[in-house]
Design a protein around this motif. Structure first.
Motif, short mmCIF file in Angstrom:
data_model
loop_
_atom_site.label_atom_id
_atom_site.label_comp_id
_atom_site.label_asym_id
_atom_site.label_seq_id
_atom_site.Cartn_x
_atom_site.Cartn_y
_atom_site.Cartn_z
N SER A 356 -7.24 -14.00 4.49
CA SER A 356 -6.00 -13.38 4.04
C SER A 356 -6.25 -12.41 2.90
O SER A 356 -5.70 -11.30 2.88
CB SER A 356 -5.00 -14.46 3.59
OG SER A 356 -4.62 -15.28 4.68
N LEU A 357 -7.09 -12.79 1.95
CA LEU A 357 -7.41 -11.90 0.83
C LEU A 357 -8.12 -10.65 1.32
O LEU A 357 -7.90 -9.54 0.79
CB LEU A 357 -8.27 -12.63 -0.19
CG LEU A 357 -7.55 -13.68 -1.04
CD1 LEU A 357 -8.54 -14.48 -1.85
CD2 LEU A 357 -6.51 -13.04 -1.95
N ALA A 358 -8.97 -10.78 2.32
CA ALA A 358 -9.62 -9.61 2.89
C ALA A 358 -8.59 -8.65 3.48
O ALA A 358 -8.67 -7.43 3.30
CB ALA A 358 -10.63 -10.04 3.96
N ALA A 359 -7.60 -9.21 4.18
CA ALA A 359 -6.54 -8.38 4.75
C ALA A 359 -5.73 -7.72 3.64
O ALA A 359 -5.35 -6.54 3.75
CB ALA A 359 -5.64 -9.22 5.65
N TYR A 360 -5.44 -8.46 2.58
CA TYR A 360 -4.74 -7.86 1.44
C TYR A 360 -5.50 -6.64 0.91
O TYR A 360 -4.89 -5.59 0.63
CB TYR A 360 -4.65 -8.85 0.27
CG TYR A 360 -3.72 -10.02 0.42
CD1 TYR A 360 -2.92 -10.23 1.54
CD2 TYR A 360 -3.64 -10.98 -0.60
CE1 TYR A 360 -2.09 -11.32 1.63
CE2 TYR A 360 -2.81 -12.08 -0.52
CZ TYR A 360 -2.03 -12.25 0.60
OH TYR A 360 -1.20 -13.33 0.67
N ARG A 361 -6.78 -6.78 0.73
CA ARG A 361 -7.59 -5.71 0.14
C ARG A 361 -7.60 -4.46 1.00
O ARG A 361 -7.63 -3.33 0.48
CB ARG A 361 -9.02 -6.19 -0.10
CG ARG A 361 -9.17 -7.09 -1.33
CD ARG A 361 -10.62 -7.52 -1.52
NE ARG A 361 -11.52 -6.38 -1.56
CZ ARG A 361 -12.85 -6.48 -1.55
NH1 ARG A 361 -13.43 -7.68 -1.48
NH2 ARG A 361 -13.60 -5.40 -1.61
N MET A 362 -7.56 -4.62 2.32
CA MET A 362 -7.69 -3.45 3.19
C MET A 362 -6.35 -2.97 3.75
O MET A 362 -6.30 -2.06 4.58
CB MET A 362 -8.65 -3.76 4.34
CG MET A 362 -8.26 -4.92 5.22
SD MET A 362 -9.58 -5.41 6.37
CE MET A 362 -9.53 -4.04 7.53
N ALA A 363 -5.24 -3.52 3.24
CA ALA A 363 -3.93 -3.14 3.76
C ALA A 363 -3.54 -1.74 3.31
O ALA A 363 -3.59 -1.42 2.13
CB ALA A 363 -2.88 -4.13 3.28
N ASP A 364 -3.13 -0.90 4.26
CA ASP A 364 -2.46 0.36 3.93
C ASP A 364 -0.97 0.11 3.70
O ASP A 364 -0.35 0.76 2.87
CB ASP A 364 -2.64 1.36 5.07
CG ASP A 364 -4.09 1.79 5.23
OD1 ASP A 364 -4.64 2.37 4.28
OD2 ASP A 364 -4.67 1.52 6.30
N VAL A 365 -0.42 -0.83 4.48
CA VAL A 365 0.98 -1.21 4.37
C VAL A 365 1.06 -2.73 4.38
O VAL A 365 0.40 -3.38 5.19
CB VAL A 365 1.81 -0.64 5.54
CG1 VAL A 365 3.27 -1.11 5.46
CG2 VAL A 365 1.72 0.88 5.58
N ALA A 366 1.86 -3.30 3.49
CA ALA A 366 2.18 -4.72 3.52
C ALA A 366 3.61 -4.87 4.01
O ALA A 366 4.52 -4.25 3.46
CB ALA A 366 2.01 -5.34 2.14
N LEU A 367 3.80 -5.69 5.03
CA LEU A 367 5.13 -5.93 5.60
C LEU A 367 5.60 -7.32 5.18
O LEU A 367 5.00 -8.33 5.56
CB LEU A 367 5.08 -5.81 7.13
CG LEU A 367 6.38 -6.16 7.87
CD1 LEU A 367 7.54 -5.28 7.42
CD2 LEU A 367 6.19 -6.05 9.39
N VAL A 368 6.67 -7.35 4.39
CA VAL A 368 7.25 -8.60 3.90
C VAL A 368 8.75 -8.51 4.16
O VAL A 368 9.48 -7.91 3.38
CB VAL A 368 6.95 -8.82 2.40
CG1 VAL A 368 7.56 -10.13 1.93
CG2 VAL A 368 5.45 -8.79 2.13
N ASN A 369 9.22 -9.08 5.27
CA ASN A 369 10.60 -8.84 5.71
C ASN A 369 11.39 -10.13 5.95
O ASN A 369 12.07 -10.26 6.96
CB ASN A 369 10.59 -7.99 6.98
CG ASN A 369 10.02 -8.75 8.19
OD1 ASN A 369 9.02 -9.46 8.06
ND2 ASN A 369 10.63 -8.60 9.35
#
Length: 464
Positions: A356-369
């Motif tokens: 999950s932290l790896a995905a956070y680091r490479m996110a261009d967009v975070a979707l929290v809906n």
């Protein structure tokens, strides 16, 4: 009767800071948890001065209690497993959670029948066990911090047993508006509110939830309902030091390599990390991503939706069905739009914090809906560890909206078309603007990190 080693500061919660597993050879293995309560309680003094009262949740925990195996500063309550199941799943998670997150399909549910009343009696028994234990363990004038919707009745019960104590209650969920709270039977609504108002201080994650509670109290109990009880707000923040250190450990770096390989060179990423909790709104998030691909063909082959959704409450049928629906929709999107060298959705239905932290680091967009959320720490964590800056698409129904809304792209969580448009706006945001927004989001997200959040509550309770 008060314990000989009475505690000055006590925390009460369903889940405690330690859990036990029964090994095949009959020995017990203990695992210590983390989080704001754990670090906050450890920051105030020795285990002789503080105590955490929690429920024994599994066979290992119950065996530890029976054997007298314990952890300093922790008292586990071996509540009957049937009573706990009725209180936890029957009332807390299937009634109170649904009310405060406004999740009921009201043409069909709820129906507060004899079975509900039976489970409510278990909820009262469960809360009474905590109140009795706290009354026995607290020193004269001690501070007691009761946590969450599982233990709404404890403050009132404890007040009757120990009027000398300073009692606080913190609710980690939203609080329902008056009209929705009134779905509950009148006597149960009164019982819940009076239970909470037995505290000297009740607190919430945002002003919106605090105001909703106050409105319910006045509507149900009368204009003077809040006399003697303060209502406060403490917005839990992300632990920046921990996250930044953990996000650069070797396993996270290895996950980044693997994820980049799966995403493909040069492609953008839309990232979400959630439990498959009904309130998280994962299905509409996937529908919005599919709408983006339908409306904006230029993104086909150019963006990947990384969706890590780890199963939650799978002992409840409605949650199992929801998890299956999430998987089914992800598969449909991949079948409809995927090519030999592009998988539109990378879906994993398990939990791996390093991944999950790896995905956070490479996110261009975070979707929290989310449909509704007490706070939502994912919205706060991603900006803190983002490598190149990320745009945040945020539901206006998340508690985090109060603090992060100014620098997020805000959406109505029910509006799939508008969320698809927001994803396009986020993906095309100017890099300089995205970087500046990320810095401001990170600053707002870490204003009250977990230890400070806990100590802030304690100070407000003891000094107020």
């Amino acid at each position: 009767m008060v314990s000989e080693r009475a505690a000055q500061v006590l925390v009460a919660s369903n889940r405690g800071p330690v859990s036990y597993t029964l090994r095949e050879d009959g020995t017990l293995a203990a695992k210590r948890g983390g989080g704001g309560l754990v670090s906050g309680l450890s920051a105030i003094g020795s285990d002789a001065d503080s105590l955490w009262v929690c429920a024994a949740l599994g066979d290992g925990d119950r065996e530890a209690v029976r054997r007298g195996t314990g952890t300093a500063g922790v008292r586990m309550l071996d509540i009957d497993a049937g009573v706990h199941a009725d209180a936890y799943n029957g009332i807390a998670n299937s009634v109170l959670w649904f009310v405060h997150h406004m999740l009921y399909q009201t043409p069909l549910e709820p129906a507060f029948d004899a079975e509900f009343r039976r489970q409510w009696a278990a909820y009262e028994t469960y809360n009474r066990a905590f109140a009795d234990a706290l009354a026995a363990e607290a020193a004269p004038g001690a501070a007691v911090l009761v946590q969450d919707y599982h233990l709404c009745l404890v403050p009132g019960m404890l007040r009757e047993l120990r009027p000398d104590l300073r009692i606080g209650h913190f609710t980690h969920t939203p609080w329902a508006p008056v009209d929705y709270f009134r779905l509950l039977p009148d006597d149960i609504a009164r019982r819940l509110l009076r239970g909470l108002l037995g505290a000297d201080r009740v607190a919430f994650l945002t002003r919106r939830w605090a105001d909703a509670f106050a409105a319910c109290a006045v509507d149900v109990l009368g204009a003077d309902a809040l006399d003697g009880t303060a209502v406060g707000v403490h917005g839990l923040g992300a632990d920046a030091d921990f996250l930044r250190e953990r996000a650069h450990q070797e396993d996270v770096n290895e996950w980044i390599v693997r994820l980049r390989e799966r995403v493909g060179e040069g492609r953008r990423t839309v990232v979400r990390v959630d439990r498959t909790e009904l309130s998280k709104n994962i299905v509409r998030g996937l529908l919005a991503y599919r709408q983006l691909l339908a409306d904006r063909p230029e993104w086909r082959g150019q963006v990947v939706h990384i969706a890590f959704a780890y199963p939650s409450r799978q002992d409840l049928a409605v949650y199992r069905e929801y998890t299956a629906a999430v998987r089914r929709l992800a598969d449909e999107i991949n079948a409809e739009y995927g090519t030999d060298d592009w998988q539109p959705v990378l879906m994993e239905l398990d939990d791996d914090f390093g991944r999950s932290l790896a995905a956070y680091r490479m996110a261009d967009v975070a979707l929290v809906n989310p449909i509704r959320d007490g706070m939502n720490l994912v919205a706060k964590e991603v900006p803190v560890v983002s490598d190149a800056g990320c745009a945040l698409v945020l539901s206006r129904e998340a508690g985090a909206y109060e603090e992060l809304g100014a620098d997020a792209i805000v959406v109505n969580p029910y509006d799939v078309t508008a969320t698809a448009t927001a994803l396009h706006e986020a993906l095309t945001m100017d890099p300089a603007e995205r970087s500046q927004r990320t810095k401001r989001l990170a600053a707002a997200s870490t204003a009250l990190p977990p230890t400070a959040w806990f100590l802030d509550q304690l100070a407000a309770l003891t000094q107020g």
